[in-house]
Structures are given as structure tokens and as C-alpha cells.
Design an enzyme around this catalytic site. Structure first.
Site: not given
Length: 926
Positions: A531, A568
Site C-alpha cells: 500500500d 502503489e
């Protein structure tokens, strides 16, 4: 001359000019020198100068002066290594700077002065070296100061208490005072040894050793099973540890850490769990002394688990799935909402995942499953909506209002609220108390592997659920001010949404690596999705890769080289543009073998961006120009046509694997590289090789693909045609070079009733509906107001539109068509090219240029030709160079589930491909 002796040294007053106030000084005795009570002192004055003729003091410390501006709640000075402090203050010959420290704290601002002058480290003006500027690029222009050599032996003591930077005028007046950030100096002093430490519970010959890194603590004790056990501090590493008997196994414990806490400006004793916990009691109240190698925690067959064949990242087809979404609404699941639902082989959900695996899906990416800080773990403590949600109309506000009232204490959250990074979440276990969560997580991995699917875990090391003295703060209550990333004023950065961590600091970086390795070894996780990976240093991600690569099946039970990594790579926040370190962003991770999500083709396919005020902005697969809606945001027909053609160029770059070097003719007739195609001011192509960029049309963030198309396609478009556009959009990702991800249920037209951020929207808006008779989730009320109210005027008329309620024919047909595409993608080697050079040789867009058809992309890939026709009607694409070359519809589609796609045809005499509207057709050379 008045003289006073106290614990800090000798205080005396110097008379100044007639009528002036006296000026007080302390002769500070420091840590090396004590002034005996009988030592004779002689003083002289010359103006405001004071000197000592016998018994020379370490330095002179003013205790009063002109009214200063002080703020000890900020930390604007930064102690970056054992010798150096940076601080944005103006240094002149008439000013001096000091670090004032007090092991017990207690220094406050009283009447514009410090209440206590503590002890001192003198600072001398200097300049940052090139190496320091490279290590701390965001501080390169700050004034720098070095600790006086006479005081350097007291630096470690100064760090174990309250620490203040002060600036003084020549007359002793305080000009500035602030707290001090200490991560850099802690790394310099301790990280070399601390990196080697085995932290948390470690068993050797049956006896546990518990270790925690707390270099600034004045004391650490172990609270275990109701008893307090002292711990020993290693001065070289800052690690406190204690070894106990075998009887400690399974016992609950916490650490009692006595430490200065800047967030509350006092010395505290924190009762805190172990950041390296391997097991927890319910709601994370205590850590447990647990050895993950204990055979009792292993399900039957765990040690001999045979995994599906490893699929390289460049070929990965991934289903993104939330554990609770998977089974909460599945009436056929025996263990709804938990880890064990994946062991229900005959449930509708497991049958669907198994069918996807047989069609080519290789990984299931699980949303966060580590210990989450925002879900009550015991079902009896969880709230449920107190209303009949099914009774309200599909466009009602009532469902979301009722869900919102229960949300804070219900069983649902996406889970991006990490409390303990390396323990499975308890709410998904049949019993959150003890180690059942460990065994059941392993059974889940085992069951997915048995269904032909490898497991990816979504990890969130970029922030914590809380910081400071919050009861849900773990790291920051053990080493305050270290694990969280601090801004220039000492406040905790929150650009990630929450309290950012600082993986650039050695011991936070170590925690990331150690945690990932534990999940890989002890839980046999096959991949990790990071993340907000752009908030990590690239070096941290490479360290993760290196540590995994060192794992071997013979030594560790897993082959670490086969574990996939992606994340990400967004570039934003206080670290944007490599402000503090080289980030793990899209452009920086190219060539590392660690993939990043590519938003380029995603936005082109869907249209607009995820934060558009008007959700009706259209794209390639949502009718831009070819089937315009009524939104003025789309512009004139000419503007729509131009934007659509540019979107087609972005999709072409995506189909190449988002390669920076891939060269093709764009829709303006220019020969361009992928890196030369514009994406909102950035290069569209950034990858160095297939596998660097991960393609997707939707994920858990933002509206589902179906909901995005609901906003964008004209309301008159039928349910059947919406289903076709869904497949077309998914095809742009599935048929690209490199890995592709799809949110679970997207092949079933999954809807969240237009919710753009369903992280806390409960079991009403979120579940996957595996049975088409239950619908697809659309029309379950207006989405929660917190993140969606601004779009309610757009949403309300859609939620009752009959064309947006698909039936079983549309739902099952979409899934079958998608599985056909997966079979083609995973059986045709042309989609699995290993280098940019091979892609350049095999891939072309023969009809790209100024005459390109808006709404149609024709791709030639080795012996394949793929036509993506997003227009509503049949289109022909003539490739003159292929005239006389035999092609036919791919056998999978020719014998597949999509009757419309079967009507696609090829005229060999002219090299003309004819494809129905809203269809992705694959042709193969015969």
C-alpha cells in the site's frame, strides 16, 4: 556578588551598568566535572563578560534575559547524527546554541523562560557535508551545527530524556527554543548493531528470549502473566531483552517502557504490546509468547504443502479480494466472514474462484489481514445496522444512514489501519483469543493453494492506526518520535491518511523487512502488495526483495525468489519527487522486478479520473464520442474525439506493458516512445520491461468498474450492452503485456451501489454476490454520505433505472466471456514477452495514425490480431499488409460463451477484420 550552589552547579549574579537588571549565570558542572563545595572561585567582570579565574567551568548558561519566543511542543531542530544538528536559526558571532537536556524532563516555559536549565551540549556553527546532504536532501539548505567535542561523550545520555535546542543572545537572553527530532542520531548511534538483533519472541532450545528496541527509554520491564520482570539494556544496540523459562510459552505479556514522550511533554511509563508480536489476545490487549514454528499451530499437511506452479509476475492474473466480502453474503459458506470460508470447497465463492483458476487466474490478493486497529474482534462486541435494510427503496438515504450509525463498531473495515504488522487479524478467526487465528490463516492459504491459487497479502507499512500516546499507538509509545515520519516542525506527517511511518529510518525499514519475511516463511504467503509504496524508499523495497530472495525451500521451506512484489507507486506528500529519499514510485521502480499499478490506461479506459466532480466524464470503454452522455464535462464533439484518440494512445502504451521505450505511431501521426505520450503532465510509459507495470480497470479504491460505467454510459444503454462494455474494459488489462489485476466480482458486474470509498460501508454495500439471483449489489440505496453525498444528485436517478439492474444472463455471461479472455491470455505465449525488445518486435498498432478509427484499437501481436471495438456498432479494420494471410477467430472465443463475439469475422482477400460493437475479439493466424 550573590552566589548559590544547587544540583546543577554554581549560580551567581553579575552587576551590570547602573540602573540595569542583574544577569544570572549558572556554572554548569556537566557530567564530567563536579565543583566541590570548598573550591575557591574568583570572578571578574568586564562589561557583560564573565570569567572564572580558578576552577574553570564547562560553560556559562544564562537563566534570564529579554522575553523570548519559545515553543517546546514543536521540534524544529533535527539531530541527524552523533555530531550534527540542523536548525533553521540565524547564527551570528553574537549568538550561541545549545542542546539542553533533562533525563527526568520537567522543563517548561514559565514567564518567557525555561523553568529549569537542565544540562548542556554546546553547538558550534558548521556546514553539512556532501554525504549528509545526500542522506538528508530535504535538509540540505538548513544551517548546521556540530556538538562541541568536549560534550560528545554525553550525547547518548542526552537522548534519554527531554531534549531542547536553544539559541541565546550575547547577553544570555533566549532567542529561540524548540524540541529536537532524533531519528537520525539514533540510527547513527545504534542501528549498526540493532539491525542484527532478533526482536520479539525468539525461542532457542525451548526457552524464549523477548527483545524490544527502545534506545531512549530510561527503563523497560516485562509484564508477564501478572508479574514484572526486569530487562537488560545493550548499550551498543539500544535493545532491551530478557530470557525466560520454557513455562513462559503461551503467556500474555506487555512491556513497561519508561520514556520521555514529546507529544505530552512528560516522562511516562507506557504499558505497550510488542511491535514484533507473533500472537495476540483478543483486541490486541496483550502479546503472547508464541513460537510460530510450534507444530501445534500447523494444520495437517502444512509442512508438505504443495503449491500451484509459480507464475512469474509478468504473467500474473490477480483477483483482489477482501476476506469478509468473499463470504459474508454467501449462503453456501459454512464459515461466513472468516478465514475458514476458504476451506468450504463446495461454497459458491470457492467454486467461482476455482473456475477462475482453471481459466488462468494465478493469484488471489487479499486485502489487509494483519492485526487491524478498527474492528472489534469478538463478534459479541460488534454492532449491526438496527433496521430492515431490504425494506427501503433502491434510491433511499435510509440504508446508508443506518449503516453509518453502526460502522464504528461493526465487523467491517477494509483494514488499512495496522496495529500489529505481523499477526493475523482476530475478527476473521473463529476465536480471536490466542493462536487460532494463526492456524486458520494457514488453513486459508492451504485451501487457496489447493484450488490452484497462490496468495498475495496486502501490506500497509506506510502508516499506523495511531501515534503519540494513543492507546492504539504501539511503535510511538516505545521510541517516541522515531518510527513516525516527522515534518519540519516535529508534527507527524499524515499524507497517507493517518500517522505516516518512516521506513527511511533504519529500524522501521528493518521492521518492514522482518515482517514480510515472517509472513513468507511462517505463513507461506506467495506475494505482497505494498500500500502506498511510493512512501517507502526504493532502497527499502530492494531490501525486502533481497531478503526474500535469500529464502530457500531447503532452509526456510519456501523459495523466496518466486514470491512476487508489487505496489502503489504514487508520488505525493511530504516525500514527493524524491524530496527525502529515492522513492519506490512508478518511474523509480522500473527495472527492479517490483511492479507498480499503472493508472494511465485505467483512466483512459474508464474516463476522467477518480476525483472528478462530475462522474459522467467518459472514456474509451464508457462511450466517449461514440456514445456520448449528457454531461457537459465531456466537451464538444470535436473535443471528445480528440480526447478519445489520445486515450487510445494511452491504452496502446498500456498494452505494451507501459514501456517507456516502446515506439509506435500515435493518433497524430507522430513516431513516439511510450515515455513521450502525455499523461496529465507525466510520461505515460515508465516501465523498463514487461512486469514493471500492473494493469487494471478497477480495484477496491474508487467506484467499481460497473458503477463507473453506470455513471458514464448513457442511461439508455441496455443491461446487456453494459455487460459487453464491462468485458471490453477488462480486456484492455487482461490482454496487455505484464500482470493484470481485477477486483473480485468485477466479472460478475459487481456493484457497491455507486460507493466510491467503501472502506467502512459494512456488509450491506460491500459483499460479492456469487449467486446471480441475488443481483450484483446495485440499487441498495444511496452510497454513504461521508464520501459520496456530493454525487447523490448524479446517483439518485440511476439507482432506479431499469437498464442498470442486470439479470443472470448478463452476470453469468460477463463472467464466462472474461474467463475466455483469461484462457487466451494465459495460453498464448505472445502475451508473455520477457523484454522490451521482444515487445517492440512483436507488437504493433498497424492502423494507428491520423486516420485511426475513434473508439477502435487494432493490435497485432505475433500471430495474433486483437481488435478492441468500443463503438456501439460493428466496425471493420483493414490491414492491407495482411491480405492473403489466413486468420480466424481464436478457438477459445469461437467455441466460447459470447455469442456476439462469435460473429466477428475476417476477410483474407483484403485483410479486413469485422468486429461487433462493444467487443474485444482475438484472431489467430492459421
Amino acid at each position: 556578588m550573590p552566589v548559590r550552589r544547587d544540583a546543577y552547579g554554581v549560580t551567581f549574579e553579575v552587576p551590570l551598568a547602573e540602573g540595569a537588571d542583574s544577569l544570572s549565570y549558572i556554572l554548569h558542572k556537566g557530567d564530567q566535572k563536579d565543583l566541590p563545595n570548598d573550591q575557591s572561585l574568583s570572578f571578574g567582570t568586564h562589561g557583560r563578560e564573565v570569567w572564572m579565574l580558578a576552577g574553570q567551568p564547562e560553560y556559562l548558561l544564562p537563566t534570564s534575559g529579554s522575553a523570548p519566543s519559545l515553543d517546546l511542543t514543536k521540534a524544529e531542530a533535527q539531530f541527524i547524527d552523533r555530531d550534527t544538528v540542523v536548525w533553521k536559526v540565524t547564527a551570528t558571532d553574537a549568538t550561541s546554541r545549545q542542546l539542553v537536556y533533562a533525563p527526568g524532563g520537567g522543563i517548561e516555559v514559565v514567564d518567557g523562560a525555561l523553568s529549569d536549565e537542565g544540562r548542556w551540549l554546546r553547538l558550534n556553527p558548521s556546514a553539512l557535508t556532501d554525504a549528509q546532504k545526500a542522506r538528508f536532501p530535504h535538509l540540505k539548505d538548513f544551517p548546521a551545527f556540530t556538538v562541541d567535542p568536549r560534550d560528545r561523550d554525553r550525547v547518548e545520555k542526552a537522548l534519554r530524556g527531554q531534549l531542547i535546542a536553544t539559541q541565546r543572545a550575547a547577553n544570555g537572553a533566549l532567542l529561540a527554543a524548540t524540541g529536537v527530532q532524533i531519528p537520525g542520531v539514533l540510527d547513527d548511534l545504534y542501528a549498526g548493531q540493532a539491525r542484527k538483533a532478533a526482536l520479539g519472541p525468539v525461542f532457542r532450545k525451548g526457552r524464549p528470549t523477548l527483545s524490544v528496541w527502545a534506545p531512549t527509554a530510561l527503563g523497560v520491564a516485562l509484564e508477564l502473566d501478572g508479574k514484572t520482570v526486569p530487562m537488560r539494556r545493550d548499550g551498543a544496540s539500544g535493545v532491551w531483552s530478557v530470557t525466560g523459562p520454557a513455562s513462559w510459552r503461551g503467556k500474555p505479556y506487555r512491556y513497561a517502557v519508561t520514556v520521555w514522550a514529546p507529544s505530552v511533554q512528560k516522562l511516562v511509563t507506557n504499558m505497550v504490546t510488542d511491535p514484533y508480536s507473533t500472537a495476540l489476545t483478543t483486541d490486541s490487549a496483550r502479546s503472547l509468547v508464541v513460537d510460530l514454528a510450534d507444530p501445534k499451530l500447523a494444520p495437517e499437511g502444512w509442512s508438505t504443502l504443495r503449491k500451484p506452479a509459480a507464475v512469474p509476475l509478468k504473467d500474473a492474473q490477480i483477483q483482489e479480494l477482501h476476506i469478509r466480502d468473499f463470504s459474508a453474503a454467501d449462503r453456501t459458506a459454512k464459515h461466513p466472514g472468516g478465514y475458514l470460508a476458504f476451506t468450504d470447497r463446495d461454497s459458491a465463492g470457492m467454486k467461482h474462484l476455482t473456475s477462475l483458476a482453471r481459466s488462468g487466474t494465478s493469484y488471489v490478493h487479499l486485502l489487509p489481514a494483519f492485526d487491524i486497529g478498527t474492528i472489534p474482534e469478538r463478534s459479541s462486541d460488534q454492532s449491526v445496522p438496527d433496521c430492515d435494510l431490504k425494506a427501503y427503496p433502491p434510491d433511499s438515504e435510509e440504508q446508508q444512514a443506518c449503516v453509518a450509525k453502526a460502522a464504528a463498531k461493526d465487523a467491517y473495515n477494509w483494514g488499512y489501519d495496522p496495529l500489529h504488522y505481523t499477526v493475523p487479524e482476530g475478527s476473521y478467526a473463529s476465536d480471536p483469543e490466542g493462536t487460532r487465528r494463526t492456524a486458520e490463516f494457514r488453513r486459508m492459504v492451504q485451501a487457496l493453494n489447493g484450488a490452484g491459487l497462490r496468495t498475495v497479502m496486502d501490506v500497509v507499512y506506510n502508516h499506523t492506526v495511531a501515534s503519540g500516546q494513543s492507546e492504539k499507538s504501539v511503535l510511538d509509545r516505545i521510541v517516541p518520535g522515531y518510527y513516525q515520519r516527522l515534518l519540519d516542525d516535529g508534527s507527524v506527517a499524515t499524507s497517507t491518511c493517518c500517522a505516516n511511518t518512516a521506513p527511511e529510518n533504519a529500524m522501521m525499514g528493518k521492521l518492514v523487512v522482518d515482517s514480510v519475511v515472517t509472513w513468507a516463511k511462517e505463513y507461506k504467503v506467495d506475494g505482497f502488495r505494498f500500500d502506498l509504496m511510493g512512501h517507502h524508499p526504493k532502497a527499502n523495497m530492494l531490501a525486502v526483495r533481497e531478503a526474500l530472495d535469500a529464502l530457500t525451500a531447503e532452509k526456510d521451506g519456501v523459495d523466496g525468489k518466486k514470491i512476487v512484489l508489487y505496489g502503489e507507486g504514487w508520488n505525493f506528500g511530504e516525500i514527493a519527487d524524491d524530496a527525502r529519499f529515492v522513492q519506490a514510485t512508478q518511474k523509480n521502480m522500473a527495472g527492479t522486478g517490483i511492479a507498480t499499478f499503472s493508472d494511465r490506461a485505467r483512466d483512459a479506459v474508464r474516463g476522467g479520473g477518480p476525483f472528478d466532480e462530475d462522474p459522467g466524464v467518459q472514456g474509451f470503454a464508457s462511450g466517449l464520442f461514440t456514445e456520448p452522455n449528457a454531461s457537459e464535462a465531456n466537451g464538444t464533439p470535436a473535443e471528445q474525439r480528440a480526447r478519445l484518440l489520445h486515450y487510445q494512445d494511452l491504452i496502446k502504451v498500456g498494452l505494451s506493458g507501459n514501456l517507456a521505450s516502446y515506439t509506435f505511431t500515435d493518433t497524430r501521426g507522430r513516431t513516439v516512445k511510450g515515455s513521450e505520450v502525455d499523461y496529465n503532465g507525466s510520461p505515460a510509459g515508465y516501465a523498463a520491461a514487461p512486469g514493471d507495470a500492473l494493469a487494471y480497470a478497477d480495484a477496491h479504491d474508487n467506484e467499481t468498474l460497473y458503477d463507473a460505467l453506470a455513471f458514464k454510459l448513457p442511461p439508455s444503454v441496455s443491461a446487456a450492452d453494459r455487460a459487453r462494455m464491462q468485458v471490453l474494459a477488462m480486456a484492455t488489462a487482461a490482454l496487455s503485456q505484464g500482470p493484470a489485476l481485477s477486483q473480485a466480482g468485477t466479472d460478475l458486474l459487481r456493484s457497491k451501489s455507486l460507493d466510491r470509498n467503501s472502506y467502512d460501508s459494512g456488509d450491506w454495500f460491500n459483499p460479492v454476490h456469487w449467486d446471480c439471483r441475488d443481483g450484483n449489489g446495485f440499487g441498495r440505496g444511496l452510497p454513504p454520505a461521508a464520501d459520496n453525498k456530493a454525487k447523490w444528485p448524479f446517483a439518485k436517478p440511476l439507482l432506479t433505472a431499469p437498464t442498470l439492474k442486470p439479470g443472470c444472463a448478463e452476470i453469468t455471461g460477463t463472467s464466462a466471456a472474461y474467463r475466455d479472455l483469461l484462457k487466451i491470455r494465459t495460453t498464448e505465449k505472445a502475451f508473455s514477452l520477457g523484454t522490451a525488445g521482444k515487445v517492440q518486435s512483436a507488437l504493433s498498432f498497424p492502423l494507428s495514425g491520423t486516420d485511426e478509427t475513434p473508439g477502435v484499437i487494432t493490435m497485432r501481436l505475433g500471430d495474433l490480431v486483437v481488435v478492441f471495438n468500443a463503438a456501439p456498432d460493428r466496425r471493420t479494420q483493414r490491414i492491407g499488409a495482411l491480405a492473403g494471410t489466413p486468420y480466424g477467430l481464436h478457438p477459445v472465443q469461437a467455441g466460447g460463451a459470447d455469442a456476439v463475439a462469435k460473429s466477428a469475422s475476417y476477410d483474407g482477400a483484403t485483410g479486413t477484420f469485422t468486429v461487433p460493437g462493444r467487443t474485444a475479439a482475438v484472431f489467430v493466424r492459421r
